[in-house]
Design a protein around this motif. Structure first.
Motif, mmCIF file in Angstrom:
data_model
loop_
_atom_site.group_PDB
_atom_site.id
_atom_site.type_symbol
_atom_site.label_atom_id
_atom_site.label_comp_id
_atom_site.label_asym_id
_atom_site.label_seq_id
_atom_site.Cartn_x
_atom_site.Cartn_y
_atom_site.Cartn_z
ATOM 1 N N GLY A 106 -51.328 -59.502 -8.337
ATOM 2 C CA GLY A 106 -49.957 -59.283 -7.888
ATOM 3 C C GLY A 106 -49.743 -57.878 -7.389
ATOM 4 N N ARG A 107 -48.490 -57.527 -7.298
ATOM 5 C CA ARG A 107 -48.061 -56.269 -6.708
ATOM 6 C C ARG A 107 -48.192 -55.126 -7.705
ATOM 7 N NH1 ARG A 107 -42.984 -54.214 -6.920
ATOM 8 N NH2 ARG A 107 -42.243 -53.001 -5.178
ATOM 9 N N GLU B 198 -45.842 -61.530 -5.661
ATOM 10 C CA GLU B 198 -45.469 -60.294 -6.333
ATOM 11 C C GLU B 198 -45.496 -60.404 -7.848
ATOM 12 O OE1 GLU B 198 -41.764 -59.072 -4.645
ATOM 13 O OE2 GLU B 198 -42.713 -58.424 -2.792
ATOM 14 N N SER B 199 -45.617 -61.608 -8.373
ATOM 15 C CA SER B 199 -45.696 -61.762 -9.830
ATOM 16 C C SER B 199 -47.084 -61.341 -10.304
ATOM 17 C CB SER B 199 -45.433 -63.217 -10.216
ATOM 18 O OG SER B 199 -46.498 -64.039 -9.794
ATOM 19 N N ARG B 200 -47.229 -61.173 -11.591
ATOM 20 C CA ARG B 200 -48.512 -60.738 -12.138
ATOM 21 C C ARG B 200 -49.293 -61.917 -12.708
ATOM 22 N NH1 ARG B 200 -50.340 -56.327 -10.286
ATOM 23 N NH2 ARG B 200 -51.448 -55.809 -12.170
ATOM 24 N N SER C 268 -43.547 -58.956 5.029
ATOM 25 C CA SER C 268 -43.493 -60.051 4.061
ATOM 26 C C SER C 268 -42.485 -61.124 4.433
ATOM 27 C CB SER C 268 -43.173 -59.506 2.674
ATOM 28 O OG SER C 268 -41.907 -58.883 2.684
ATOM 29 N N PRO D 118 -39.366 -67.307 0.504
ATOM 30 C CA PRO D 118 -38.991 -66.530 -0.688
ATOM 31 C C PRO D 118 -39.793 -66.905 -1.937
ATOM 32 C CG PRO D 118 -37.025 -67.196 0.493
ATOM 33 C CD PRO D 118 -38.183 -67.873 1.168
ATOM 34 N N THR D 119 -40.116 -68.190 -2.097
ATOM 35 C CA THR D 119 -40.915 -68.583 -3.273
ATOM 36 C C THR D 119 -42.338 -68.047 -3.173
ATOM 37 O OG1 THR D 119 -41.434 -70.695 -2.207
ATOM 38 C CG2 THR D 119 -39.586 -70.667 -3.750
ATOM 39 N N GLU D 120 -42.886 -68.007 -1.956
ATOM 40 C CA GLU D 120 -44.227 -67.441 -1.774
ATOM 41 C C GLU D 120 -44.226 -65.951 -2.069
ATOM 42 O OE1 GLU D 120 -45.970 -70.429 1.671
ATOM 43 O OE2 GLU D 120 -44.992 -68.572 2.270
ATOM 44 N N GLN D 121 -43.192 -65.241 -1.621
ATOM 45 C CA GLN D 121 -43.089 -63.810 -1.917
ATOM 46 C C GLN D 121 -43.035 -63.574 -3.415
ATOM 47 O OE1 GLN D 121 -39.944 -61.767 0.128
ATOM 48 N NE2 GLN D 121 -40.435 -62.716 2.088
ATOM 49 N N THR D 122 -42.261 -64.374 -4.118
ATOM 50 C CA THR D 122 -42.147 -64.233 -5.569
ATOM 51 C C THR D 122 -43.483 -64.510 -6.241
ATOM 52 O OG1 THR D 122 -39.854 -64.953 -5.444
ATOM 53 C CG2 THR D 122 -40.889 -65.023 -7.603
ATOM 54 N N ASP D 123 -44.188 -65.552 -5.784
ATOM 55 C CA ASP D 123 -45.486 -65.875 -6.371
ATOM 56 C C ASP D 123 -46.490 -64.748 -6.157
ATOM 57 O OD1 ASP D 123 -44.538 -68.288 -7.238
ATOM 58 O OD2 ASP D 123 -45.478 -69.472 -5.646
#
Length: 169
Positions: free
Chosen positions: A124-125, A105-107, A93, A98-103
């Protein structure tokens, strides 16, 4: 068909969802044949078994991974080895901002303008999973795959994607 499966994940969750739903239906039917004090408990048991069954069915539908020599099925999507960029391969990952990872992994549902998406129809994750990233060959879109065992799936996917390079040459 079952003997050519190279890797699979979340396959037990589907059976567990069916068993839990069956228990809920049985308790609901028994509610009509039993008197008031016990009937209420049966109805409560039916309600508390149907909701987890629906959750498990959703996890199974969106997160199940099945890898065969011919295809990769993640949730509701099916991919072939030629669908992914073999030069990019399978990446952790860290290739994402970092913003793409957050997007990812969010629901929440991602917008259509994003250059990345979650494979399988999930938004999401799933809890307890880690992200691996692939790139689609045609659209250059990054595809996140969430797996519980990345140390096993990563080399298998890498080998699976690289096998198609023999036919491209």
């Amino acid at each position: 068909m079952a003997d050519d499966i190279v890797y699979r994940e979340f396959h037990v969750v589907g059976r567990l969802a069916i068993a839990t739903a069956g228990l809920g239906v049985a308790l609901f039917v028994a509610f009509f044949f039993v008197g008031p004090p016990v009937g209420g408990l049966l109805l409560l048991g039916a309600i508390f078994s149907i909701f987890p069954a629906m959750h498990l069915a959703g996890v199974y539908a969106a997160s199940r991974i099945v890898l065969t020599p011919q295809r990769l099925r993640i949730g509701s999507e099916t991919f072939g080895p030629a669908d992914f960029d073999f030069v990019f391969g399978v990446q952790p990952s860290l290739v994402l901002a970092p913003t793409e990872q957050t997007d990812l992994e969010s629901r929440f549902k991602l917008s259509d303008e994003d250059e990345f998406r979650v494979a399988g129809g999930s938004w999401g994750r799933t809890i307890g999973t880690e992200m691996m990233v692939l790139r689609e060959a045609d659209s250059e879109c990054l595809v996140a795959v969430f797996t519980r065992r990345p140390e096993i799936l990563d080399p298998l996917l890498t080998q699976w994607i690289e096998e198609i390079t023999e036919f491209r040459s």
